[in-house]
Design a protein around this motif. Structure first.
Motif, mmCIF file in Angstrom:
data_model
loop_
_atom_site.group_PDB
_atom_site.id
_atom_site.type_symbol
_atom_site.label_atom_id
_atom_site.label_comp_id
_atom_site.label_asym_id
_atom_site.label_seq_id
_atom_site.Cartn_x
_atom_site.Cartn_y
_atom_site.Cartn_z
ATOM 1 N N ILE A 73 0.858 -1.185 0.000
ATOM 2 C CA ILE A 73 0.000 0.000 0.000
ATOM 3 C C ILE A 73 0.895 1.236 0.000
ATOM 4 C CG2 ILE A 73 -1.797 1.280 1.236
ATOM 5 C CD1 ILE A 73 -2.712 -1.356 2.437
ATOM 6 N N LYS A 74 0.827 1.994 -1.065
ATOM 7 C CA LYS A 74 1.701 3.138 -1.254
ATOM 8 C C LYS A 74 0.949 4.448 -1.011
ATOM 9 C CE LYS A 74 5.052 0.436 -2.645
ATOM 10 N NZ LYS A 74 6.266 0.221 -1.806
ATOM 11 N N THR A 75 1.689 5.413 -0.476
ATOM 12 C CA THR A 75 1.154 6.756 -0.266
ATOM 13 C C THR A 75 1.612 7.664 -1.392
ATOM 14 O OG1 THR A 75 1.275 6.473 2.141
ATOM 15 C CG2 THR A 75 1.043 8.723 1.300
ATOM 16 N N LEU A 76 0.683 8.374 -1.995
ATOM 17 C CA LEU A 76 1.018 9.384 -2.993
ATOM 18 C C LEU A 76 0.739 10.741 -2.356
ATOM 19 C CD1 LEU A 76 0.389 6.753 -4.701
ATOM 20 C CD2 LEU A 76 0.092 8.326 -6.610
ATOM 21 N N ARG A 77 1.796 11.473 -2.131
ATOM 22 C CA ARG A 77 1.689 12.721 -1.380
ATOM 23 C C ARG A 77 0.662 13.659 -2.018
ATOM 24 N NH1 ARG A 77 6.806 16.476 0.565
ATOM 25 N NH2 ARG A 77 5.605 17.877 1.913
ATOM 26 N N ASN A 78 -0.218 14.174 -1.170
ATOM 27 C CA ASN A 78 -1.270 15.111 -1.574
ATOM 28 C C ASN A 78 -2.295 14.503 -2.522
ATOM 29 O OD1 ASN A 78 -0.035 17.211 -0.086
ATOM 30 N ND2 ASN A 78 1.296 17.706 -1.821
ATOM 31 N N ALA A 79 -2.245 13.160 -2.676
ATOM 32 C CA ALA A 79 -3.200 12.516 -3.583
ATOM 33 C C ALA A 79 -4.004 11.427 -2.885
ATOM 34 C CB ALA A 79 -2.473 11.923 -4.789
ATOM 35 N N GLY A 80 -3.328 10.541 -2.140
ATOM 36 C CA GLY A 80 -4.044 9.473 -1.472
ATOM 37 C C GLY A 80 -3.240 8.198 -1.417
ATOM 38 N N TYR A 81 -3.909 7.067 -1.612
ATOM 39 C CA TYR A 81 -3.270 5.765 -1.481
ATOM 40 C C TYR A 81 -3.564 4.900 -2.695
ATOM 41 C CZ TYR A 81 -2.761 7.093 3.422
ATOM 42 O OH TYR A 81 -2.438 7.738 4.575
ATOM 43 N N THR A 82 -2.637 3.971 -2.986
ATOM 44 C CA THR A 82 -2.831 3.028 -4.077
ATOM 45 C C THR A 82 -2.273 1.678 -3.678
ATOM 46 O OG1 THR A 82 -2.503 2.686 -6.452
ATOM 47 C CG2 THR A 82 -0.625 3.530 -5.216
ATOM 48 N N PHE A 83 -2.807 0.627 -4.281
ATOM 49 C CA PHE A 83 -2.345 -0.731 -4.017
ATOM 50 C C PHE A 83 -1.358 -1.121 -5.115
ATOM 51 C CE2 PHE A 83 -2.523 -5.345 -4.204
ATOM 52 C CZ PHE A 83 -2.424 -5.681 -2.862
ATOM 53 N N ALA A 84 -0.159 -1.566 -4.718
ATOM 54 C CA ALA A 84 0.907 -1.839 -5.682
ATOM 55 C C ALA A 84 1.335 -3.294 -5.692
ATOM 56 C CB ALA A 84 2.108 -0.952 -5.377
ATOM 57 N N GLY A 85 0.482 -4.204 -5.208
ATOM 58 C CA GLY A 85 0.830 -5.609 -5.214
ATOM 59 C C GLY A 85 0.854 -6.189 -6.615
ATOM 60 N N ALA A 86 1.698 -7.200 -6.816
ATOM 61 C CA ALA A 86 1.830 -7.842 -8.135
ATOM 62 C C ALA A 86 0.889 -9.033 -8.216
ATOM 63 C CB ALA A 86 3.272 -8.275 -8.359
ATOM 64 N N ARG A 87 -0.011 -9.023 -9.190
ATOM 65 C CA ARG A 87 -0.939 -10.146 -9.364
ATOM 66 C C ARG A 87 -0.210 -11.424 -9.767
ATOM 67 N NH1 ARG A 87 -6.360 -9.438 -9.300
ATOM 68 N NH2 ARG A 87 -7.212 -7.333 -9.545
ATOM 69 N N VAL A 88 -0.742 -12.553 -9.319
ATOM 70 C CA VAL A 88 -0.195 -13.855 -9.718
ATOM 71 C C VAL A 88 -1.336 -14.718 -10.241
ATOM 72 C CG1 VAL A 88 1.724 -13.748 -8.094
ATOM 73 C CG2 VAL A 88 -0.439 -14.738 -7.361
#
Length: 228
Positions: free
Chosen positions: A213-228
């Motif tokens: 789970i990554k933080t994008l400053r002044n934007a919010g959050y995103t999920f960066a996991g790699a699908r398998v």
């Protein structure tokens, strides 16, 4: 009929609340001491629990921790009016919502109905037919509401699970804090964006050592996991 337990040392609080709740087919049981409340929770089925912060024997925060170690039952905490720190601590230790005192019975009932809907609602996902989300080191079972991290089962509250399912359902999409609040709790909820930061921080700790789970400053959050 839904069954709710309130643990509050105010002996005059439960009776009028119980009478009001009964009009909406909600049964309210009460305990004035944490030990009594815990015994009731362990012996009887309840759909949610309401905790006051100021209690004898142990405070509401310690009681919340104890309940959360044993159950994912929705928890609403009653806090002193204007005391933001109580609300922050409550969310950090696993409470699903908070309500400042004094409060209107109708508002407390609305909060209860909201957490109950959230607890039994299907998790948000990109596809309604998708039952599992599989990523490198992380498996999310949407039907059973279970999460495994590196093979081990991760205990999440209903709110934490819905947050993870929301983010993982659309990997790489950036969700703003306001959007997360609205998706998880509804536009009518009286919340603040700091609550999202607390929930994300708590979820990240439970998913360690994964860093998905990554933080994008002044934007919010995103999920960066790699699908398998």
């Amino acid at each position: 009929m839904r069954r709710i337990l309130i643990i509050d040392d105010d002996e005059w609080l439960a009776a009028p609340l119980a009478a009001f709740f009964k009009r909406f087919e909600v049964e309210l049981a009460s305990a004035t001491r944490p030990s009594t409340g815990l015994a009731m929770l362990r012996a009887q089925p309840f759909d949610a629990v309401i905790l006051d912060v100021m209690l004898p024997e142990m405070d509401g925060f310690e009681l919340c921790r104890t309940i959360r170690r044993e159950s994912d039952l929705p928890i609403i905490m009653l806090t002193a009016r204007g005391d933001v720190m109580d609300r922050v601590v409550g969310l950090e230790i696993g409470a699903d919502d908070y309500l400042p005192k004094p409060f209107e019975p109708r508002e407390l009932l609305a909060r209860i109905q909201t957490v109950l809907r959230r607890a039994r609602a299907p998790a948000p996902a990109a596809s309604t037919t998708l039952q599992r989300l599989n990523f490198d080191g992380l498996q999310i079972d949407l039907e059973r509401r279970q999460v495994r991290c590196n093979g081990g089962l991760v205990e999440l509250t209903s709110t934490e699970f819905e947050l993870l399912a929301l983010l993982a359902g659309e990997p790489q999409k950036v969700f703003s804090r306001d959007e997360i609040l609205n998706r998880l709790r509804g536009h009518e909820a009286d919340l603040y964006t700091r609550a999202v930061d607390i929930l994300v921080s708590r979820l990240r700790r439970k998913l360690e050592p994964l860093d998905c789970i990554k933080t994008l400053r002044n934007a919010g959050y995103t999920f960066a996991g790699a699908r398998v």
